[in-house]
Write an enzyme that holds these catalytic residues in place. Structure first.
Site, PDB file in Angstrom:
ATOM      1  CE1 TYR A   1      23.823 -16.057  45.681  1.00  0.00           C
ATOM      2  CE2 TYR A   1      23.446 -14.781  47.659  1.00  0.00           C
ATOM      3  CZ  TYR A   1      24.011 -15.863  47.028  1.00  0.00           C
ATOM      4  OH  TYR A   1      24.764 -16.763  47.753  1.00  0.00           O
TER       5      TYR A   1
ATOM      6  CG  HIS B   1      21.183 -19.991  53.169  1.00  0.00           C
ATOM      7  ND1 HIS B   1      21.940 -20.306  54.271  1.00  0.00           N
ATOM      8  CD2 HIS B   1      21.910 -20.394  52.097  1.00  0.00           C
ATOM      9  CE1 HIS B   1      23.076 -20.861  53.892  1.00  0.00           C
ATOM     10  NE2 HIS B   1      23.081 -20.936  52.561  1.00  0.00           N
TER      11      HIS B   1
END
Ligand code: HEM
Length: 468
Positions: A443, A174
Site C-alpha cells: 500500500y 478499489h
C-alpha cells in the site's frame, strides 16, 4: 444460467476481460528527473472516440525516461534546452533544441527520451491524439521487468499497475470510492476485550472510504465485475494517533499468501482474450477453488453500501489489560440488514447507484454498522485469510460505526488518504497471518506511485460519483 460449466466459463470470461488491454500504467521508478504536468485535454468532436491531450515534460539536468510506448500519435515540441530522442519508426537518436520538434507515430517505441545536457534543464510540450481514456505511456515490459531479487512487495505492486484499467494517479484497485465521516462508539464489552484507545468509553471520529473493487474509475456499480466492495475505516484516537481497519465485502480472501497473490496478478496481466482458451487467469482460478468461489460470489450486487457486510479476512491479536492475547477477525455488519439485488433489479440500476444511494441515506439520517470480532476455535487456521472460520464461532461485539455524512470534496480527500492494514494501536497487534505486514508495504508503494504519477484523464462517472 443453469449449466454450471457455462456459468464458470462466463465468470472466467468476465474476470479475464478485466485483465487485458495491456494499457500499462506509468511506473515512476522508470523516470529519473522527469516531471510531467497536464496542460489540457479535449475530446475531439471531429474524431469520435479520440482525445487530444497536451502535457509538458520537464527534464532536470541528466533527467531521462527508460524505453516506452505511447498510446496514439505524439507531436513533441522542445520548449527549452536540448532533448535527445530516438523513436523506433523515425530513425536514429538525435538532439532536438528549443524550437525544434519531432513526431512519434502510433505503435512506435520511444527508445531514448532524455535531457542532452548534464548541467542545464530542458522541457518539451507533447500533444497526444489517442483513444478516450487511454493510458498515455506504457514502459517497455522487458526494460521494466522486475529486477532479480526485488522484494515481494515491489513485485506485487509492479505487477498490479500493469493490469488493464489501472489509471495513473489513482488506486490500482478499489479506485472508485467515496469518503465519509462519522463516529465509532465502543460497546460495554470492548474495554475488557482490548486496551485499544477506541475500545474504551468515549466515542472517536472515523473517516470511512467505501469503494468498488476494481481498477476502473468508471466501473458501473451494477456491473458484475465491480466487486468486491471495500470499506476502509480510520479511527482518530485521543492524542492525534490513528488506527485503520481495511475490509472487503467477501468473507475469505482470494488467496492465502503474498506469493499466490503475485501469481494471480501475473496471470491477469498475461491474459490476452484474443488468444484461445485456456487463458492464464483461467488456469489460475481453475487450480485455486477458493479463488473461483471469490470470483463467483463477488458477482452479486448489493442493494446499498449500507446493506453490505464487510470482513477484514486477516486476523489480528487483541490484548486486554491483563495481557491476555486473543486472535480475531473483524466483521462489519450493517444495522439495516444485509440485502443483495436480483439480476433484474441490478440491471435496472444506474451506474453510480451505490454512491447516490449512500448520499441519499446520509441526507436522511445515519448509516450504522456493528463492529464485531469473530474468534477462532482451537485448530481454526489463523495464518491464511482465504480460509474462512465457520459461522458458529463466538463473536464479540466491540461497537457501532455511525456514518453521518459524505465529505464535501471526496475526490480531493481520497487522494491524500492512505489506509494501512498494519496501522494498529496498543492493544491490537499483528498475528501470525503475514498478509497485513506485506500489504502495508504494498500500500505504501501504491501511495507513492499514485502521488508520483499524473492522472491521464478524470473519469466522468467517477467524478460524478465523487462530487454529487
Ligand atoms: C496480498 C494481499 C493484498 C494486496 C497486495 C493488496 C493491495 C492493495 C493496494 C495496492 C491498494 C491500493 C492502496 C492505495 O493506493 O491507497 C489496496 C486497496 C484496498 N484493499 Fe487491498 N490488497 C490486498 C489484500 C486486501 C484484503 C485482504 C482486503 C480486505 C479484506 C483489501 C481491501 C482493500 C481495500 C478496501 C482497499 C481500498 C482502500 C481505500 O479505500 O483507500 N485488500 N489494496
Amino acid at each position: 444460467m443453469n449449466n454450471p460449466f457455462k456459468q464458470i466459463r462466463w465468470v472466467l470470461t468476465a474476470i479475464a476481460l478485466l485483465a487485458v488491454g495491456m494499457k500499462l500504467a506509468v511506473a515512476h521508478e522508470q523516470e529519473t528527473g522527469v516531471e510531467v504536468k497536464p496542460v489540457r485535454e479535449e475530446k475531439l468532436a471531429n474524431v469520435p472516440g479520440q482525445s487530444l491531450t497536451a502535457i509538458t515534460v520537464n527534464y532536470a539536468p541528466g533527467g531521462k525516461s527508460s524505453p516506452h510506448q505511447h498510446a496514439g500519435s505524439v507531436f513533441a515540441y522542445v520548449l527549452t534546452g536540448a532533448i535527445k530522442s530516438e523513436n523506433s519508426a523515425t530513425g536514429p537518436a538525435k538532439v532536438y533544441r528549443a524550437g525544434e520538434s519531432f513526431f512519434e507515430p502510433e505503435g512506435s517505441k520511444h527508445l531514448i527520451s532524455e535531457n542532452a545536457s548534464a548541467t542545464e534543464p530542458a522541457s518539451l510540450l507533447a500533444v497526444f491524439v489517442a483513444a478516450d481514456g487511454a493510458q498515455l505511456t506504457a514502459f517497455d515490459t522487458a526494460a521494466s521487468a522486475t529486477p532479480a531479487g526485488q522484494d515481494l512487495a515491489h513485485q506485487i505492486l509492479e505487477t498490479m499497475i500493469q493490469v488493464h484499467g489501472v489509471k495513473a494517479g489513482h488506486r490500482p484497485v478499489h479506485a472508485k470510492g467515496i469518503v465519509c465521516e462519522g463516529t465509532f462508539t465502543p460497546s460495554a464489552d470492548a474495554a475488557t476485550f482490548s486496551t485499544a484507545a477506541h475500545f474504551q468509553k468515549a466515542s472517536v471520529p472515523v473517516t470511512v472510504r467505501f469503494s468498488d473493487g476494481v481498477p476502473e474509475l468508471a466501473i458501473p456499480d451494477n456491473s458484475p465485475d465491480a466487486g468486491p466492495r471495500g470499506m476502509a475505516i480510520r479511527f482518530e484516537l485521543p492524542g492525534g494517533e490513528e488506527t485503520d481497519i481495511i475490509a472487503m465485502s467477501h468473507n475469505g480472501f482470494v488467496v492465502g499468501t503474498g506469493e499466490e497473490f503475485l501469481a494471480l496478478q501475473k496471470s491477469i496481466v498475461a491474459t490476452d482474450p484474443s488468444k484461445p482458451h485456456q487463458w492464464p487467469v483461467e488456469a489460475f482460478v481453475a487450480s485455486h477453488p477458493r479463488a473461483l468461489k471469490f470470483v463467483v460470489d463477488n458477482k452479486v450486487i448489493p442493494a446499498s453500501f449500507a446493506t453490505e457486510a464487510f470482513f477484514s479476512n486477516d486476523a489480528f491479536i487483541f490484548v486486554n489489560k491483563d495481557g491476555l492475547k486473543q486472535a480475531g477477525r473483524y466483521e462489519i455488519l450493517p444495522v439495516a440488514g444485509q440485502h443483495d439485488l436480483s439480476d433484474a433489479e441490478a440491471k435496472a440500476k444506474p451506474a453510480d447507484f451505490l454512491f447516490d444511494d449512500l448520499k441519499t441515506r446520509l441526507a436522511n439520517g445515519q448509516v450504522k454498522f456493528r463492529l464485531v470480532v469473530q474468534l477462532p476455535n482451537t485448530g481454526d487456521p489463523k495464518s491464511d485469510p482465504s480460509l474462512v472460520w465457520p459461522d458458529d464461532r463466538k463473536t464479540i461485539e466491540v461497537g457501532t460505526i455511525s456514518i453521518t455524512s459524505a465529505v464535501a470534496d471526496s475526490a480531493a480527500t481520497e487522494k491524500s488518504l492512505a489506509f494501512d492494514p498494519a496501522n494498529l494501536t496498543d492493544g491490537i497487534d499483528l498475528s501470525d497471518d503475514e498478509l497485513p505486514a506485506l500489504r502495508s508495504e504494498v500500500y505504501a508503494l501504491s501511495v507513492k506511485y499514485r502521488h508520483q504519477t499524473q492522472p491521464a484523464q478524470t473519469s466522468t462517472a467517477s467524478a460524478t460519483a465523487n462530487s454529487k
